[in-house]
Design a protein around this motif. Structure first.
Motif, mmCIF file in Angstrom:
data_model
loop_
_atom_site.group_PDB
_atom_site.id
_atom_site.type_symbol
_atom_site.label_atom_id
_atom_site.label_comp_id
_atom_site.label_asym_id
_atom_site.label_seq_id
_atom_site.Cartn_x
_atom_site.Cartn_y
_atom_site.Cartn_z
ATOM 1 N N SER A 78 -85.452 -3.135 -24.627
ATOM 2 C CA SER A 78 -86.486 -4.211 -24.160
ATOM 3 C C SER A 78 -87.639 -3.405 -23.683
ATOM 4 O O SER A 78 -88.669 -4.156 -23.541
ATOM 5 C CB SER A 78 -85.596 -4.745 -22.954
ATOM 6 N N ASN A 79 -87.676 -2.226 -23.372
ATOM 7 C CA ASN A 79 -88.879 -1.416 -22.842
ATOM 8 C C ASN A 79 -89.492 -0.749 -24.108
ATOM 9 O O ASN A 79 -90.475 -0.068 -23.857
ATOM 10 C CB ASN A 79 -88.572 -0.195 -21.656
ATOM 11 N N LYS A 80 -89.144 -1.357 -25.206
ATOM 12 C CA LYS A 80 -89.638 -0.638 -26.463
ATOM 13 C C LYS A 80 -89.653 0.767 -26.642
ATOM 14 O O LYS A 80 -90.617 1.532 -27.304
ATOM 15 C CB LYS A 80 -91.180 -1.185 -26.527
ATOM 16 N N LEU A 81 -88.658 1.513 -26.261
ATOM 17 C CA LEU A 81 -88.417 2.733 -26.296
ATOM 18 C C LEU A 81 -87.031 3.158 -27.272
ATOM 19 O O LEU A 81 -86.865 4.384 -27.306
ATOM 20 C CB LEU A 81 -88.005 3.408 -25.018
ATOM 21 N N ALA A 82 -86.532 2.229 -27.954
ATOM 22 C CA ALA A 82 -85.436 2.438 -28.740
ATOM 23 C C ALA A 82 -85.477 3.616 -29.839
ATOM 24 O O ALA A 82 -84.560 4.233 -30.160
ATOM 25 C CB ALA A 82 -84.878 1.117 -29.369
ATOM 26 N N LYS A 83 -86.893 3.648 -30.412
ATOM 27 C CA LYS A 83 -87.097 4.745 -31.569
ATOM 28 C C LYS A 83 -86.940 5.837 -31.045
ATOM 29 O O LYS A 83 -87.062 6.881 -31.741
ATOM 30 C CB LYS A 83 -88.417 4.202 -32.254
ATOM 31 N N ASN A 84 -87.252 6.065 -29.652
ATOM 32 C CA ASN A 84 -87.127 7.421 -29.075
ATOM 33 C C ASN A 84 -85.742 8.151 -28.734
ATOM 34 O O ASN A 84 -85.838 9.234 -28.542
ATOM 35 C CB ASN A 84 -88.104 7.543 -27.771
ATOM 36 N N PHE A 85 -84.615 7.228 -28.772
ATOM 37 C CA PHE A 85 -83.592 7.806 -28.361
ATOM 38 C C PHE A 85 -82.358 7.560 -29.504
ATOM 39 O O PHE A 85 -82.519 6.449 -29.926
ATOM 40 C CB PHE A 85 -83.060 6.862 -27.170
ATOM 41 N N SER A 86 -81.604 8.232 -29.577
ATOM 42 C CA SER A 86 -80.216 8.030 -30.528
ATOM 43 C C SER A 86 -79.156 7.452 -29.673
ATOM 44 O O SER A 86 -79.146 7.772 -28.421
ATOM 45 C CB SER A 86 -79.739 9.367 -31.125
ATOM 46 N N LYS A 87 -78.064 6.941 -30.445
ATOM 47 C CA LYS A 87 -76.982 6.551 -29.618
ATOM 48 C C LYS A 87 -76.287 7.532 -28.701
ATOM 49 O O LYS A 87 -75.933 7.475 -27.584
ATOM 50 C CB LYS A 87 -75.989 5.838 -30.391
ATOM 51 N N THR A 88 -76.212 8.696 -29.496
ATOM 52 C CA THR A 88 -75.683 10.078 -28.845
ATOM 53 C C THR A 88 -76.133 10.314 -27.412
ATOM 54 O O THR A 88 -75.768 10.762 -26.482
ATOM 55 C CB THR A 88 -75.582 11.258 -29.709
ATOM 56 N N GLU A 89 -77.608 10.397 -27.502
ATOM 57 C CA GLU A 89 -78.444 10.877 -26.295
ATOM 58 C C GLU A 89 -78.326 9.680 -25.012
ATOM 59 O O GLU A 89 -78.052 9.981 -24.104
ATOM 60 C CB GLU A 89 -80.066 10.743 -26.579
ATOM 61 N N ILE A 90 -78.168 8.572 -25.604
ATOM 62 C CA ILE A 90 -77.818 7.446 -24.560
ATOM 63 C C ILE A 90 -76.458 7.539 -24.056
ATOM 64 O O ILE A 90 -76.239 7.594 -22.579
ATOM 65 C CB ILE A 90 -78.060 5.923 -25.283
ATOM 66 N N GLU A 91 -75.772 7.672 -24.758
ATOM 67 C CA GLU A 91 -74.083 8.204 -24.396
ATOM 68 C C GLU A 91 -74.042 9.322 -23.276
ATOM 69 O O GLU A 91 -73.456 9.240 -22.154
ATOM 70 C CB GLU A 91 -73.157 8.323 -25.339
ATOM 71 N N SER A 92 -74.827 10.309 -23.749
ATOM 72 C CA SER A 92 -74.741 11.514 -22.941
ATOM 73 C C SER A 92 -75.715 11.482 -21.537
ATOM 74 O O SER A 92 -75.187 11.774 -20.461
ATOM 75 C CB SER A 92 -75.560 12.874 -23.539
ATOM 76 N N TYR A 93 -76.555 10.363 -21.512
ATOM 77 C CA TYR A 93 -77.190 10.069 -20.304
ATOM 78 C C TYR A 93 -76.434 9.262 -19.263
ATOM 79 O O TYR A 93 -76.235 9.637 -18.026
ATOM 80 C CB TYR A 93 -78.703 9.374 -20.471
ATOM 81 N N VAL A 94 -75.438 8.486 -19.817
ATOM 82 C CA VAL A 94 -74.624 7.645 -19.127
ATOM 83 C C VAL A 94 -73.540 8.733 -18.530
ATOM 84 O O VAL A 94 -73.155 8.575 -17.380
ATOM 85 C CB VAL A 94 -73.897 6.424 -20.033
ATOM 86 N N GLU A 95 -73.201 9.455 -19.418
ATOM 87 C CA GLU A 95 -71.968 10.636 -18.941
ATOM 88 C C GLU A 95 -72.667 11.379 -17.956
ATOM 89 O O GLU A 95 -71.944 11.619 -16.831
ATOM 90 C CB GLU A 95 -71.587 11.441 -20.148
ATOM 91 N N GLN A 96 -73.878 12.006 -17.938
ATOM 92 C CA GLN A 96 -74.522 12.652 -17.016
ATOM 93 C C GLN A 96 -74.685 11.819 -15.572
ATOM 94 O O GLN A 96 -74.382 12.330 -14.477
ATOM 95 C CB GLN A 96 -76.045 12.895 -17.256
ATOM 96 N N ALA A 97 -74.827 10.594 -15.736
ATOM 97 C CA ALA A 97 -75.008 9.659 -14.594
ATOM 98 C C ALA A 97 -73.690 9.398 -14.062
ATOM 99 O O ALA A 97 -73.661 9.504 -12.688
ATOM 100 C CB ALA A 97 -75.677 8.217 -14.874
ATOM 101 N N ILE A 98 -72.557 9.403 -14.604
ATOM 102 C CA ILE A 98 -71.277 9.432 -14.087
ATOM 103 C C ILE A 98 -70.888 10.678 -13.366
ATOM 104 O O ILE A 98 -70.269 10.734 -12.510
ATOM 105 C CB ILE A 98 -70.195 8.918 -15.225
ATOM 106 N N GLN A 99 -71.345 11.961 -13.964
ATOM 107 C CA GLN A 99 -70.929 13.210 -13.566
ATOM 108 C C GLN A 99 -71.474 13.181 -12.144
ATOM 109 O O GLN A 99 -70.904 13.732 -11.123
ATOM 110 C CB GLN A 99 -71.173 14.171 -14.384
ATOM 111 N N GLN A 100 -72.929 12.974 -12.139
ATOM 112 C CA GLN A 100 -73.512 12.937 -10.857
ATOM 113 C C GLN A 100 -73.194 12.038 -9.758
ATOM 114 O O GLN A 100 -73.083 12.338 -8.600
ATOM 115 C CB GLN A 100 -75.006 12.497 -11.276
ATOM 116 N N LEU A 101 -72.609 10.848 -10.057
ATOM 117 C CA LEU A 101 -72.033 10.028 -9.119
ATOM 118 C C LEU A 101 -70.684 10.518 -8.685
ATOM 119 O O LEU A 101 -70.581 10.341 -7.305
ATOM 120 C CB LEU A 101 -71.942 8.532 -10.080
ATOM 121 N N ASN A 102 -69.874 11.035 -9.371
ATOM 122 C CA ASN A 102 -68.661 11.699 -9.002
ATOM 123 C C ASN A 102 -68.871 12.990 -7.846
ATOM 124 O O ASN A 102 -67.837 13.315 -7.512
ATOM 125 C CB ASN A 102 -67.785 11.798 -10.101
ATOM 126 N N LYS A 103 -70.004 13.662 -8.036
ATOM 127 C CA LYS A 103 -70.272 14.746 -7.019
ATOM 128 C C LYS A 103 -70.009 14.347 -5.758
ATOM 129 O O LYS A 103 -70.350 13.466 -5.049
ATOM 130 C CB LYS A 103 -71.491 15.263 -7.290
#
Length: 103
Positions: A78-103
Motif C-alpha cells: 500500500s506504500n508502493k514499496l513492494a518492488k523493493n522487498f522480497s517475501k524472504t526479506e519481509i519474513e525476516s523482518y517479522v522474525e526480527q521483530a518477534i525476537q526483539q519483542l521476546n527480549k
C-alpha cells in the motif's frame, strides 16, 4: 565563431563531463543506498507494529507469524514499496521483530 573556437568549446565541454562524471556517479549510488536504507527502516518499523498488534494472541504460533507477514506485505504494497522487498526479506523482518519483542 571559427573552427578553433568551436573546437575549444567542444573540448572544454568534454572536459567538464569527464571531470564531473565520477562525483555524479558516486552521488547517485549514495542516494540509492540511502533510499534503500530508509525503505528497510520503514519495513522494520512496520514489522514491529504488525507483531505488536498480535502480541496478545500468542505471536509465537506459525499462524500468527503468517498474519504478521501478510499484514506487513499489505502495508508495504500500500506504500508502493513492494518492488523493493522480497517475501524472504519481509519474513525476516517479522522474525526480527518477534525476537526483539521476546527480549
Amino acid at each position: 565563431m571559427d573552427f578553433t573556437q568551436a573546437q575549444s568549446l567542444l573540448t572544454f565541454g568534454i572536459m567538464l563531463v569527464v571531470l564531473f562524471a565520477t562525483p555524479i556517479y558516486k552521488l547517485n549510488n549514495y542516494i540509492k543506498a540511502h533510499t534503500r536504507n530508509e525503505h528497510i527502516k520503514t519495513a522494520v518499523e512496520m514489522a514491529n507494529q504488525a507483531v505488536a498488534a498480535l502480541v496478545n494472541s500468542g505471536v509465537n504460533t506459525e499462524q500468527n507469524k503468517q498474519k504478521a507477514v501478510d499484514e506487513l506485505t499489505q502495508r508495504i504494497a500500500s506504500n508502493k514499496l513492494a518492488k523493493n522487498f522480497s517475501k524472504t526479506e519481509i519474513e525476516s523482518y517479522v522474525e526480527q521483530a518477534i525476537q526483539q519483542l521476546n527480549k
